[in-house]
Design an enzyme around this catalytic site. Structure first.
Site, PDB file in Angstrom:
ATOM      1  N   SER A  69      -2.537  21.399  -0.535  1.00 56.38           N
ATOM      2  CA  SER A  69      -3.425  20.237  -0.410  1.00 56.38           C
ATOM      3  C   SER A  69      -4.774  20.466  -1.087  1.00 56.38           C
ATOM      4  O   SER A  69      -4.846  20.653  -2.291  1.00 56.38           O
ATOM      5  CB  SER A  69      -3.569  19.888   1.069  1.00 56.38           C
ATOM      6  OG  SER A  69      -4.221  18.650   1.218  1.00 56.38           O
ATOM      7  N   ASP A 281      -7.824  14.082  -3.137  1.00 58.59           N
ATOM      8  CA  ASP A 281      -7.699  15.539  -3.021  1.00 58.59           C
ATOM      9  C   ASP A 281      -6.514  16.011  -3.856  1.00 58.59           C
ATOM     10  O   ASP A 281      -5.835  15.214  -4.510  1.00 58.59           O
ATOM     11  CB  ASP A 281      -7.593  15.984  -1.554  1.00 58.59           C
ATOM     12  CG  ASP A 281      -6.221  15.750  -0.961  1.00 58.59           C
ATOM     13  OD1 ASP A 281      -5.513  14.843  -1.446  1.00 58.59           O
ATOM     14  OD2 ASP A 281      -5.846  16.454  -0.006  1.00 58.59           O
ATOM     15  N   ASP A 283      -3.414  17.069  -3.512  1.00 56.78           N
ATOM     16  CA  ASP A 283      -2.019  16.608  -3.423  1.00 56.78           C
ATOM     17  C   ASP A 283      -1.931  15.111  -3.139  1.00 56.78           C
ATOM     18  O   ASP A 283      -0.866  14.585  -2.843  1.00 56.78           O
ATOM     19  CB  ASP A 283      -1.236  17.406  -2.366  1.00 56.78           C
ATOM     20  CG  ASP A 283      -1.713  17.156  -0.942  1.00 56.78           C
ATOM     21  OD1 ASP A 283      -2.907  16.853  -0.774  1.00 56.78           O
ATOM     22  OD2 ASP A 283      -0.918  17.276  -0.003  1.00 56.78           O
ATOM     23  N   ASP A 285      -3.283  13.114  -0.703  1.00 56.76           N
ATOM     24  CA  ASP A 285      -3.140  12.498   0.633  1.00 56.76           C
ATOM     25  C   ASP A 285      -4.484  12.222   1.308  1.00 56.76           C
ATOM     26  O   ASP A 285      -4.525  11.797   2.453  1.00 56.76           O
ATOM     27  CB  ASP A 285      -2.213  13.313   1.550  1.00 56.76           C
ATOM     28  CG  ASP A 285      -2.753  14.689   1.900  1.00 56.76           C
ATOM     29  OD1 ASP A 285      -3.841  15.058   1.425  1.00 56.76           O
ATOM     30  OD2 ASP A 285      -2.076  15.412   2.669  1.00 56.76           O
ATOM     31  N   ASN A 379     -12.257  13.038   6.986  1.00 52.66           N
ATOM     32  CA  ASN A 379     -12.018  13.652   5.665  1.00 52.66           C
ATOM     33  C   ASN A 379     -11.268  12.736   4.689  1.00 52.66           C
ATOM     34  O   ASN A 379     -11.028  13.113   3.549  1.00 52.66           O
ATOM     35  CB  ASN A 379     -11.270  14.984   5.823  1.00 52.66           C
ATOM     36  CG  ASN A 379      -9.885  14.822   6.425  1.00 52.66           C
ATOM     37  OD1 ASN A 379      -9.244  13.779   6.292  1.00 52.66           O
ATOM     38  ND2 ASN A 379      -9.399  15.848   7.102  1.00 52.66           N
ATOM     39  N   ARG A 503     -14.137  23.992  17.034  1.00 52.22           N
ATOM     40  CA  ARG A 503     -12.681  24.050  17.200  1.00 52.22           C
ATOM     41  C   ARG A 503     -12.125  25.131  16.274  1.00 52.22           C
ATOM     42  O   ARG A 503     -12.660  25.359  15.180  1.00 52.22           O
ATOM     43  CB  ARG A 503     -12.025  22.708  16.894  1.00 52.22           C
ATOM     44  CG  ARG A 503     -12.332  22.133  15.558  1.00 52.22           C
ATOM     45  CD  ARG A 503     -11.543  20.867  15.265  1.00 52.22           C
ATOM     46  NE  ARG A 503     -10.150  21.173  14.948  1.00 52.22           N
ATOM     47  CZ  ARG A 503      -9.698  21.412  13.717  1.00 52.22           C
ATOM     48  NH1 ARG A 503     -10.515  21.410  12.664  1.00 52.22           N
ATOM     49  NH2 ARG A 503      -8.435  21.654  13.505  1.00 52.22           N
ATOM     50  N   SER A 505      -9.678  26.767  13.519  1.00 46.50           N
ATOM     51  CA  SER A 505      -8.871  26.277  12.397  1.00 46.50           C
ATOM     52  C   SER A 505      -7.399  26.362  12.782  1.00 46.50           C
ATOM     53  O   SER A 505      -6.996  27.233  13.551  1.00 46.50           O
ATOM     54  CB  SER A 505      -9.149  27.149  11.172  1.00 46.50           C
ATOM     55  OG  SER A 505      -8.105  27.023  10.241  1.00 46.50           O
TER      56      SER A 505
END
Length: 549
Positions: A69, A281, A283, A285, A379, A503, A505
Site C-alpha cells: 500500500s 496512495d 496501491d 485505495d 487517511n 494506539r 500499530s
C-alpha cells in the site's frame, strides 16, 4: 485429499520458497507487511491458505493481493480477500499467522491440522484471483502465491498489475455476477461508465472547473487513471503527475499518506495557487485532496473526513429530493476523525455517527448496519455501502416517482454504480467527489469552508513490544500500561479543545500518537508530551521524544 498429497506442499516450500528467517510475522489490519526480502515463504503459504478458504466457501473465489500500500518501495505485503470482496474474516487472521510462522518441516502437518480445524472439503474445486502492485519485488511474490495455489490443486488466475480495489471488485463480481464483470475492463465499464452517465446530464457551472491535477504516488493508481483519462470524453480533464517515470520512487515524498501525515504537498508536481489536487496512495485505495493558498506556500488538506461529509450530505440531499426519507443513513469514523468533522456531521447534517476501532474492516462492518453507510478513515480510505433495501427503494422511485423524484433517483442509481462498495477505492472515490463538486458548482475552497478543522499532529514512538499497549472504547482510552491514560488525561486538560489518544500499530513495534487542540502549536506540543509519556511508560526504544521549540 489423502495426507500423501500434502507432500507437495513441503516439496514446493523446500525447493522453491524455503523459510529463511526466524522473524515472527503477524497478520494485521492490512494483512502481512514487512521488508519484501522476508516475505516469499509467507506469500507461498497464503496461496495454500487461499485454497483452503475457497473450499470452506464452497469453491467461491478468494483474492490474494501483493502490496504494501502506502509503504515505501523496499517493503511489500500480502492480504487475502473474502468472496464478497471484503477483508479476510477476522477469525482466520490467527490461522494465517500460524501458517506463516511454522518451520518448513512442520508445514505439511500444520496444513493438515488447519484443513481439519476449518473443515475444508478438499474434493471441491478452488479458485484464487491474484493481483499485484508496481513494486519490483511483486512479480516474484505473485509467482510464490501461484505455487501455493497449485500445490493444493487450486486454480489461480493472475490479474497482473492492478489497484487493490480492482482486485476486490473482480473477486466480488466473480462470486456475484449481478455486481459486474470480473475483469479490469468490467471495472472501468461500470465505474467510469456511471461517472460519464451522470456528468453528461450535469451542467458545469459556478466555481467548479473540470481540470483536476492528480498525484499518482508513482504507483498503480496513476497508471490506471492514465488509461481511464483517454475515455472521459472531456467530462473531466485529468492532469497526471508522479506516474513512476523520471526516477520517481513509489510513495516517496508523494502520495496520499505522505500528504496527510506530513501536511506538505507532494514533490514532482507543478503547484498552482487554488488548483484542486487529488493525491492517491501507492496501491490506489486511499484518496485525499488539497489545494495551495494564494501564496502557494500554505497547503489546505481535504482528507477522508471531508470526503465523507461531502458524500453523505449529497446523498441526504438526493434522498430528500426523491422522497426516500425512511432509509437510514449513518457515518462511521475512527478516533482519528477530526473533532470538528464529528460536530458538523451530528449537529449540522443530523446524521448519526458510529466510532469504531482503526482498520477498514471495522468501519466496513459497522457501515453494514445502516441502509446507507458512509465510512472513511481520516487517511482517505473509505467508501459507501448500500443495503439491498436501499437499492430496491431507489430503483422503485426511479420507475414510479414523479419527474423530480425520478431524476434524483436516477442520479443516485448512477452514484451507486460509480461506488466500489467492496473496499476504499481512490479512483471510484475521486469520481464520486468530482460528481458532487460539479453538481454543486463548488471549487475546493467552497468545499473546505463547510467547517474548520481543529489543528492536529500525528507522531509515532518506537517501543520494544507494541502489545504492551491495550485500548478500549474504539481506541480512545488506553487500558495498559497502568498510569498512561491518567497521564494523557492530565496533559490534555491543559489545552483548549484538547484531545489525544494512543494506539499500537497493527504491523510494527510502534505506538501511534494523535493529538488535536485549538492551535497548531498546542497540538504539536500535546502530541510531543503524550509521546514522551508513551516512551516512559510503555517501553520506548532509542531517543526519548523531544518537545517542539
Amino acid at each position: 485429499m489423502p495426507p500423501s498429497s500434502l507432500r507437495v506442499v513441503y516439496a514446493f516450500a523446500r525447493e522453491m520458497h524455503p523459510k529463511t528467517t526466524d522473524v515472527f510475522i503477524q497478520y494485521g489490519t492490512a494483512g502481512f507487511r514487512t521488508k519484501a526480502s522476508l516475505l516469499e515463504h509467507v506469500v507461498y503459504r497464503m496461496g495454500l491458505l487461499a485454497v483452503l478458504r475457497s473450499r470452506c466457501k464452497n469453491g467461491r473465489t478468494i483474492g490474494i493481493m501483493i502490496t504494501a500500500s502506502h509503504n515505501l518501495e523496499p517493503d511489500n505485503g500480502v492480504k487475502l480477500i473474502d468472496p464478497d470482496g471484503e477483508m479476510l474474516e477476522q477469525s482466520w487472521e490467527e490461522i494465517a499467522t500460524r501458517l506463516a510462522n511454522v518451520s518448513d518441516n512442520d508445514l505439511e502437518s500444520t496444513t493438515g491440522e488447519i484443513i481439519k480445524q476449518v473443515n475444508s472439503d478438499m474434493s471441491l474445486k478452488a479458485s484464487v484471483f491474484i493481483g499485484m502492485d508496481t513494486r519490483y519485488t511483486s512479480p516474484r511474490l505473485a509467482a510464490a502465491a501461484v505455487h501455493g495455489v497449485i500445490a493444493l490443486k487450486g486454480t489461480p488466475k493472475e490479474f497482473g498489475i492492478v489497484t487493490t480495489p480492482i482486485l476486490h471488485f473482480c473477486v466480488k463480481c466473480r462470486n456475484d455476477n449481478t455486481y459486474g464483470t470480473p475483469t479490469e475492463e468490467g471495472y472501468y465499464e461500470k465505474i467510469v461508465g456511471a461517472f460519464k452517465n451522470i456528468r453528461q446530464k450535469l451542467p458545469v457551472y459556478g466555481a467548479y472547473n473540470t481540470t483536476l491535477h492528480v498525484d499518482g504516488a508513482n504507483g498503480v493508481g496513476g497508471k490506471k487513471l492514465n488509461i481511464i483519462r483517454k475515455s472521459l470524453d472531456g467530462e473531466l480533464d485529468l492532469v497526471l503527475f508522479n506516474l513512476g517515470g523520471n526516477g520517481g520512487k513509489l510513495n516517496l515524498n508523494c502520495g496520499a499518506d505522505f500528504v496527510k501525515v506530513s501536511q506538505k504537498p507532494p514533490v514532482g508536481m507543478e503547484l498552482v495557487p487554488l488548483q484542486r489536487v487529488a493525491s492517491l496512495d501507492g496501491d490506489g485505495d486511499r484518496l485525499v485532496y488539497f489545494y495551495m493558498g494564494e501564496d502557494c506556500k500554505t497547503m489546505h488538506l481535504l482528507d477522508g473526513d471531508r470526503i465523507a461529509t461531502l458524500l453523505a450530505s449529497f446523498i441526504m440531499d438526493q434522498l430528500k429530493a426523491c422522497n426516500a426519507k425512511d432509509l437510514r443513513v449513518g457515518l462511521i469514523q475512527t478516533a482519528y476523525a477530526n473533532g470538528a468533522s464529528t460536530r458538523y456531521i451530528t449537529e449540522d447534517l443530523k446524521i448519526p455517527v458510529t466510532c469504531v476501532k482503526t482498520g477498514v474492516k471495522h468501519l466496513h462492518h459497522a457501515a453494514l448496519s445502516y441502509d446507507i453507510g458512509v465510512y472513511f478513515e481520516a487517511n482517505g480510505h473509505g467508501t459507501v455501502v448500500y443495503s439491498n433495501e436501499a437499492k430496491n427503494t431507489i430503483r422503485k422511485i426511479a420507475q414510479d416517482g414523479d419527474a423530480e423524484e425520478r431524476k434524483a433517483a436516477d442520479l443516485l442509481l448512477n452514484f451507486i454504480d460509480m461506488t466500489n462498495e467492496t473496499v476504499g477505492d481512490a479512483i471510484s472515490d475521486l469520481f464520486l467527489v468530482e460528481t458532487v463538486l460539479c453538481a454543486r458548482g463548488h471549487n475546493a475552497q467552497e468545499w473546505m469552508s463547510v467547517y474548520t478543522d481543529l489543528p492536529c499532529r500525528q507522531l509515532k514512538v518506537t517501543v520494544e513490544d507494541r502489545n504492551a499497549i491495550s485500548t478500549a472504547d474504539a481506541e480512545r482510552q488506553c487500558t495498559s500500561p497502568d498510569g498512561l491514560q491518567d497521564r494523557i488525561n492530565e496533559l490534555v486538560s491543559k489545552y483548549t479543545s484538547g484531545r489525544a489518544f494512543v494506539r499500537p500499530s497493527g504491523t510494527e513495534d510502534v505506538v501511534r500518537v494523535y493529538a488535536e487542540a485549538a492551535t497548531q502549536q498546542s497540538a504539536d506540543k500535546l502530541a510531543a508530551e503524550v509521546s514522551q509519556a508513551v516512551f516512559d511508560l510503555a517501553g520506548g526504544v532509542g531517543d526519548r521524544p523531544t518537545l517542539p521549540e
